[in-house]
Motif scaffolding. Structure first.
Motif, PDB file in Angstrom:
ATOM      1  N   GLY A   1      64.229  -1.374 104.685  1.00 16.10           N
ATOM      2  CA  GLY A   1      64.362  -1.815 103.301  1.00 16.10           C
ATOM      3  C   GLY A   1      63.256  -1.324 102.387  1.00 16.10           C
ATOM      4  O   GLY A   1      63.296  -1.565 101.183  1.00 16.10           O
ATOM      5  N   ILE A   2      62.260  -0.652 102.939  1.00 18.84           N
ATOM      6  CA  ILE A   2      61.123  -0.195 102.137  1.00 18.84           C
ATOM      7  C   ILE A   2      61.466   1.109 101.432  1.00 18.84           C
ATOM      8  O   ILE A   2      61.940   2.070 102.047  1.00 18.84           O
ATOM      9  CB  ILE A   2      59.875  -0.013 103.016  1.00 18.84           C
ATOM     10  CG1 ILE A   2      59.423  -1.360 103.573  1.00 18.84           C
ATOM     11  CG2 ILE A   2      58.755   0.650 102.229  1.00 18.84           C
ATOM     12  CD1 ILE A   2      58.954  -2.349 102.518  1.00 18.84           C
ATOM     13  N   GLU A   3      61.226   1.134 100.117  1.00 18.39           N
ATOM     14  CA  GLU A   3      61.413   2.358  99.337  1.00 18.39           C
ATOM     15  C   GLU A   3      60.170   2.623  98.492  1.00 18.39           C
ATOM     16  O   GLU A   3      59.401   1.703  98.203  1.00 18.39           O
ATOM     17  CB  GLU A   3      62.645   2.240  98.426  1.00 18.39           C
ATOM     18  CG  GLU A   3      63.947   2.153  99.185  1.00 18.39           C
ATOM     19  CD  GLU A   3      65.166   2.177  98.278  1.00 18.39           C
ATOM     20  OE1 GLU A   3      66.213   2.623  98.739  1.00 18.39           O
ATOM     21  OE2 GLU A   3      65.052   1.735  97.108  1.00 18.39           O
ATOM     22  N   ASP A   4      59.997   3.862  98.119  1.00 19.92           N
ATOM     23  CA  ASP A   4      58.848   4.268  97.311  1.00 19.92           C
ATOM     24  C   ASP A   4      59.021   3.740  95.891  1.00 19.92           C
ATOM     25  O   ASP A   4      60.039   3.997  95.241  1.00 19.92           O
ATOM     26  CB  ASP A   4      58.752   5.790  97.312  1.00 19.92           C
ATOM     27  CG  ASP A   4      57.525   6.307  96.569  1.00 19.92           C
ATOM     28  OD1 ASP A   4      56.684   5.480  96.154  1.00 19.92           O
ATOM     29  OD2 ASP A   4      57.411   7.534  96.397  1.00 19.92           O
ATOM     30  N   GLY A   5      58.022   2.997  95.398  1.00 22.34           N
ATOM     31  CA  GLY A   5      58.091   2.437  94.053  1.00 22.34           C
ATOM     32  C   GLY A   5      57.431   3.297  92.993  1.00 22.34           C
ATOM     33  O   GLY A   5      57.400   2.917  91.820  1.00 22.34           O
ATOM     34  N   SER A   6      56.904   4.448  93.371  1.00 18.71           N
ATOM     35  CA  SER A   6      56.254   5.338  92.397  1.00 18.71           C
ATOM     36  C   SER A   6      57.297   5.880  91.423  1.00 18.71           C
ATOM     37  O   SER A   6      58.429   6.180  91.805  1.00 18.71           O
ATOM     38  CB  SER A   6      55.563   6.489  93.105  1.00 18.71           C
ATOM     39  OG  SER A   6      54.633   6.029  94.054  1.00 18.71           O
ATOM     40  N   TYR A   7      56.907   6.029  90.174  1.00 15.08           N
ATOM     41  CA  TYR A   7      57.824   6.597  89.185  1.00 15.08           C
ATOM     42  C   TYR A   7      57.035   7.139  88.009  1.00 15.08           C
ATOM     43  O   TYR A   7      55.852   6.822  87.812  1.00 15.08           O
ATOM     44  CB  TYR A   7      58.826   5.550  88.699  1.00 15.08           C
ATOM     45  CG  TYR A   7      58.238   4.526  87.745  1.00 15.08           C
ATOM     46  CD1 TYR A   7      58.243   4.738  86.359  1.00 15.08           C
ATOM     47  CD2 TYR A   7      57.682   3.346  88.215  1.00 15.08           C
ATOM     48  CE1 TYR A   7      57.705   3.806  85.489  1.00 15.08           C
ATOM     49  CE2 TYR A   7      57.134   2.407  87.345  1.00 15.08           C
ATOM     50  CZ  TYR A   7      57.150   2.645  85.985  1.00 15.08           C
ATOM     51  OH  TYR A   7      56.603   1.726  85.121  1.00 15.08           O
ATOM     52  N   ILE A   8      57.697   7.943  87.226  1.00 16.89           N
ATOM     53  CA  ILE A   8      57.186   8.374  85.929  1.00 16.89           C
ATOM     54  C   ILE A   8      58.344   8.311  84.950  1.00 16.89           C
ATOM     55  O   ILE A   8      59.455   8.735  85.262  1.00 16.89           O
ATOM     56  CB  ILE A   8      56.563   9.785  85.986  1.00 16.89           C
ATOM     57  CG1 ILE A   8      56.024  10.176  84.608  1.00 16.89           C
ATOM     58  CG2 ILE A   8      57.563  10.814  86.506  1.00 16.89           C
ATOM     59  CD1 ILE A   8      55.210  11.452  84.617  1.00 16.89           C
ATOM     60  N   ARG A   9      58.083   7.710  83.793  1.00 16.51           N
ATOM     61  CA  ARG A   9      59.161   7.469  82.836  1.00 16.51           C
ATOM     62  C   ARG A   9      58.794   8.055  81.480  1.00 16.51           C
ATOM     63  O   ARG A   9      57.655   7.928  81.017  1.00 16.51           O
ATOM     64  CB  ARG A   9      59.415   5.968  82.695  1.00 16.51           C
ATOM     65  CG  ARG A   9      60.387   5.609  81.562  1.00 16.51           C
ATOM     66  CD  ARG A   9      60.629   4.113  81.470  1.00 16.51           C
ATOM     67  NE  ARG A   9      61.379   3.647  82.617  1.00 16.51           N
ATOM     68  CZ  ARG A   9      61.081   2.565  83.315  1.00 16.51           C
ATOM     69  NH1 ARG A   9      60.022   1.850  82.989  1.00 16.51           N
ATOM     70  NH2 ARG A   9      61.819   2.201  84.336  1.00 16.51           N
ATOM     71  N   ILE A  10      59.763   8.715  80.860  1.00 12.11           N
ATOM     72  CA  ILE A  10      59.622   9.078  79.444  1.00 12.11           C
ATOM     73  C   ILE A  10      60.009   7.844  78.661  1.00 12.11           C
ATOM     74  O   ILE A  10      61.184   7.547  78.448  1.00 12.11           O
ATOM     75  CB  ILE A  10      60.511  10.274  79.089  1.00 12.11           C
ATOM     76  CG1 ILE A  10      60.196  11.462  79.999  1.00 12.11           C
ATOM     77  CG2 ILE A  10      60.320  10.665  77.618  1.00 12.11           C
ATOM     78  CD1 ILE A  10      61.104  12.657  79.790  1.00 12.11           C
TER      79      ILE A  10
END
Length: 992
Positions: free
Chosen positions: A911-920
């Protein structure tokens, strides 16, 4: 050579002619000096050839040659230097250059034209150390944390709006905000006592400016669209996977599900959502004379959600007035009022159901004219489209809120000011709900029986509630401000009280009998009507009241304007805590050195301003662990007492409080530097922060039969580095560029928790315990899948579960040859390693263009949907289940299908997923019309603009969004809900 002494008098004003009381008057090159009185007047004895240096907070210093003159008139210009800007510091204001801590100021214009009905939502990515998780629900309050999570029971910062303490600012119109300050360091937070440790968001609303009569109108309109939709299988994919699951469960022959009546291929999320709209209209009027300043703002906001019929409507009013009785006395008031119709409360939950509904069900049967009962799922879920379309207008939730203050301001004895302010915040919310009888269609039943009453909606009922919150605050503050030669001192002392009360009444009732339904008429949506069965009436209530009384003191001292020392003290008394510890002291001290004022820095050409700073303090956390009165436990049932031969039901305390229960304290420090270089083109501010929370309030297990004890037994540490930098450059005559960015690291660790921990639930993986971050994810490590029975036999045995080929193969962490609960470990952390934000702005003549981005890195998300959702309930399959194990070698990650395989639902790395993100986050373009052109239309300013919010999110997880808030100890969980829409708006702003 001696020069003749002479007395010089004068008056110091700003460009609007307003006096600047407290302005500093110093003799250049000497130690003499004085300050202006309440009318801006001063008198000083100086050599006849002296030069005076005149300064005031927020204005540029000005040198004035006496040259034999005896009367001076000095007009100061507002400073454009960031270090000279005026910031709110709690019970007062100060120039940023005079402070020893870390405060970030955001101008109101940066949020007024963004498509958010909640002002705080627009701050995402703007401020170092400020974490914001926004919601797609109209008007919903974001999850906000400043410099991490300081306690297991407290997350939210304190809001201070024009001086009044608050838990939210939902009632404010973004267009009525002058500025927002984020207070983060101990020297600025200690003055807020038991509510300071989680940080402070201070909001200043707009007031009339001197000499102006202005009418401003602005309006924006736009659309919202669902993006990053969760990928689910269609009807064909469902049939294939469900057939396989039935085979895995041994279902054969006539027991197999018959798809013939179920011919749908429905995307339930698509039919439940829409292109929504956003509209914000505002009109403000300001008028000012020498004696009076008046401001009024009126706003109307319509904010729709992407779920059909989800809509927030707000009417907002802001009025303020200040009357100057004479040069020493001012009277005034502020008022913010709101009426809002809240969105349909079930919308978010119905969208959650829409993702889970099987695509083989047609939502509506055209022939019969009724909504369809769901295939397979009817016992667990009702048709969400039916519930949405039939109930959205059966709920009425209206909130009224009034927040205001009156104040008296007196200047006396030249250097003293007394200000008394009385505040009130009163809100009232009424809610009424009607549940109708709904009929439904099932194609599998015989003709004539296919339409029937839905078992989940078989009787009418009504519910009713009324809730009220009242907050009253009073501040009595004495301020002393004086310059003694090279010494400058601003000191305040005061007394303040805060009273907060809540009352809620809740009731429900059902109809009398099947043939006597409650009418679908708002006149009857009350508990007391002739159609309800009196025996079904149920009611409950909730209420509390809390009070604090406080004494406070602060001193801001500087020597020669380059050595600064700040000290704060507050003593809080609370009604919620142990009488033995009712009073608690909080304090801080800070120091700063403006190096660029030293002689050895005079000949360098790099730094225009360079300051080193540090502060330390003890801050308060008002964590009550969910109890209104933590020292006074309530009673619980479930106990008995024996009297002779009788067994009598008994009550017991819900827990046993420590006799010395006290508030949590944060030992905080902050040190760093800030500088402006290359003719103020480059601006940099950096700080290291460390916060150690002690006396964390939590329940601990005492022993069998002894119950729990509420005690101060925990310790939590937060630390990190903040960096904010900006560059302004004039590229050509009419072209300017500005680049700003911020970066924050987070390190969180529970140091001690009374030899106990806050454990996970059966499905939820968040755990809080010593040695780990708050709310870390805890579970099994998946090594792969059992590919065969031989693989199973060759692997450590799993205790407590049936399993076989296609099931998860968990890692034997302790090497004892058995897989059990001892083989769980930390599998993720919802707190990121760092966060960042950046803004690029271009200005060319009347055009302006800006791009905002934000992101985080290093955190994990726990995907609850598709991993740990309830067993024995058939939901639609996520698209990644197409990669499931269906034979040896077909998959080593997505397990075999089958609800009975409960081993595959345990919290694990699956159930673990990478929470890193970059948003415009925002892209905006605007145009300001030339003043000469619009003057003919009697306009002073005219601007048009267009904005795109949440244009694109680059993420690695499979949910709608990579951001998930929550409580202090349970956050970062993706339940398969909460989409964040893309919003496109255009607007106009004109001033007469």
């Amino acid at each position: 050579m001696d020069f003749q002494q002479q007395q010089v008098t004068g008056r110091i004003t700003n460009a609007a002619g307003e006096p600047l009381p407290g302005a500093s008057v110093k003799i250049k090159g000497a130690s003499g000096g004085t300050s202006a009185d309440a009318d801006g007047k001063f008198a000083i004895t100086v050599p006849e050839n002296a030069t005076l240096v005149i300064s005031s907070i927020g204005y540029e210093d000005q040198e004035v040659s006496v040259a034999g003159k005896t009367i001076l008139s000095v007009v100061l210009k507002e400073s454009t230097k960031v270090q000279d800007e005026v910031v709110v510091i709690g019970y007062g204001v100060a120039a940023k250059r005079d402070l020893t801590g870390t405060i970030t100021k955001i101008a109101g214009k940066e949020i007024s034209d963004k498509p958010n009905s909640n002002p705080v939502a627009s701050l995402q990515g703007k401020v170092a150390g400020l974490s914001i998780v926004n919601s797609g629900t109209p008007g919903a309050e974001p999850d906000i944390r400043i410099r991490g999570t300081v306690s297991i029971g407290a997350v939210k910062p304190l809001y201070v709006v024009d001086g009044i303490f608050n838990d939210n600012i939902d009632y404010l119109n973004p267009n009525d905000i002058e500025s927002i300050e984020i207070l983060k360091d101990p020297s600025s937070l200690a003055i807020f006592g038991i509510r300071g440790a989680s940080g402070v968001i201070a909001v200043t609303t707009k007031k009339a400016k001197a000499g102006q009569v202005l009418i401003n109108f602005n309006s924006s309109f736009g659309t919202k669209k669902l993006v990053d939709k969760i990928d689910m299988v269609d009807a064909a994919g469902f049939k294939m996977l469900f057939d396989e699951e039935q085979a895995n469960l041994g279902i054969t022959g006539s027991d197999l599900f018959n798809y013939a009546p179920w011919t749908g291929n429905t995307d339930w999320v698509d039919i439940m959502t829409r292109t929504a709209t956003f509209n914000n209209n505002n009109l403000s009027i300001t008028g000012s004379t020498d004696k009076n300043r008046f401001y009024m703002g009126l706003g109307y906001i319509v904010d729709e959600g992407v779920v059909k019929h989800e809509k927030l409507e707000k009417i907002l009013l802001n009025i303020s007035d200040e009357y100057k009785v004479n040069k020493n006395i001012k009277l005034g008031f502020t008022f913010n009022g709101i009426r809002q119709k809240l969105p349909f409360s079930q919308a978010n939950g119905l969208l959650f159901d829409a993702r889970r509904v099987l695509p083989i069900t047609d939502p509506f049967d055209e022939a019969s004219g009724y909504y369809s009962q769901l295939a397979i799922q009817s016992a667990q879920i009702s048709n969400p489209l039916m519930n949405l379309e039939s109930k959205w207008n059966k709920e009425n939730r209206i909130e009224y809120r009034s927040v205001g203050s009156v104040y008296f301001d007196l200047n006396f004895l030249k250097n003293f000011n007394w200000r008394t302010t009385l505040y009130a915040d009163i809100s009232h919310q009424d809610g009424r709900t009607y549940n109708p009888i709904l009929s439904i269609f099932n194609p599998t039943l015989p003709a004539g029986e296919q339409v029937f009453v839905d078992p989940n909606n078989r009787i009418t009922s009504v519910s009713q509630n009324t809730q009220s919150w009242k907050k009253f605050q009073q501040d009595h503050i004495l301020t002393f401000k004086k310059t003694f030669g090279d010494h400058g001192l601003t000191a305040i002392g005061g007394f303040t009280t805060y009273f907060n009360t809540y009352n809620g009444l809740f009731a429900s009732a059902r109809q009398k009998d099947p043939g006597n339904a409650i009418p679908d008429d708002k006149r009857f949506w009350y508990i007391d009507n002739g159609f309800v069965d009196q025996t079904t009436r149920r009611s409950s209530s909730g209420q509390w009241e809390k009070a604090t009384a406080s004494m406070l003191f602060r001193a801001l001292y500087n020597f020669q304007g380059k050595y600064m020392l700040n000290a704060s003290f507050r003593r809080d008394g609370s009604s919620q805590i142990s009488p033995d510890n009712r009073w608690k002291n909080f304090y801080s001290v800070g120091a700063a050195w403006e190096m660029t004022k030293e002689n050895f820095m005079m000949n360098q050409n790099i730094f225009d301003f360079l300051k080193l700073k540090a502060s330390w303090g003890l801050l308060g956390v008002q964590n009550t662990y969910g109890y209104d009165y933590p020292f006074y436990p309530g009673l619980q049932t479930g106990n008995t007492a024996v009297f002779g031969s009788n067994i009598i039901p008994a009550y017991s305390q819900a827990y046993v409080p420590n006799r010395n229960l006290t508030w949590e304290v944060v030992d905080a420090m902050d040190f760093g530097f800030e500088f402006y270089a290359f003719k103020n083109k480059l601006r940099v501010e950096a700080a290291y922060y460390s916060k150690k929370t002690r006396d964390v309030m939590t329940l601990i297990k005492v022993g069998a039969g002894a119950g729990d004890r509420l005690d101060n037994v925990g310790k939590v540490r937060n630390s990190g580095i903040e960096l904010a930098a900006g560059w302004n450059q004039k590229i050509a005559r009419d072209l300017n560029i500005s680049i700003n960015g911020n970066f924050t690291t987070y390190s969180n660790k529970v140091l001690f928790l009374g030899n106990d921990r806050i454990p996970p639930s059966e499905e939820r993986p968040n755990v809080t315990e010593a040695g780990f971050p708050i709310g870390y994810f805890y579970g099994y490590v998946v090594e792969g899948l059992y590919q065969s029975y031989a693989d199973k036999l060759a692997s450590p045995a799993v205790q407590g579960y049936e399993y076989g080929p296609g099931d998860f193969k968990y890692k034997d962490l302790n090497g004892d040859g058995i897989i059990n609960t001892e083989d769980r470990q930390k599998i993720g952390n919802p707190t990121p390693d760092f966060s960042y934000g950046a803004t690029v702005s271009l200005n060319y003549k009347g055009f302006d263009f800006g791009v905002d981005i934000n992101g985080v890195y290093g955190n994990e998300i726990y995907r609850y949907w598709g991993s740990s959702e309830l067993p024995f309930t058939k939901f639609n399959y996520p698209a990644f289940k197409l990669n499931r194990w269906h034979g040896e070698g077909t998959s080593n990650w997505d397990p075999i299908l089958g609800d009975s395989h409960t081993i595959n639902r345990l919290p694990s790395t699956y159930g673990i997923e990478d929470g890193s993100y970059i948003r415009i986050r925002n892209v905006q373009i605007g145009y300001n019309f030339n003043s000469d052109l619009i003057r003919k239309a009697y306009l002073k300013n005219l601007r048009i603009y267009a904005n795109v919010q949440n244009l694109k999110t680059f993420k690695n997880n499979s949910g709608y969004t990579p951001e998930f808030g929550g409580s202090a100890t349970s956050f970062g969980i993706d339940n398969g809900n909460g989409p964040l829409p893309m919003v496109i708006t255009g607007g106009i702003n004109l001033t007469f």
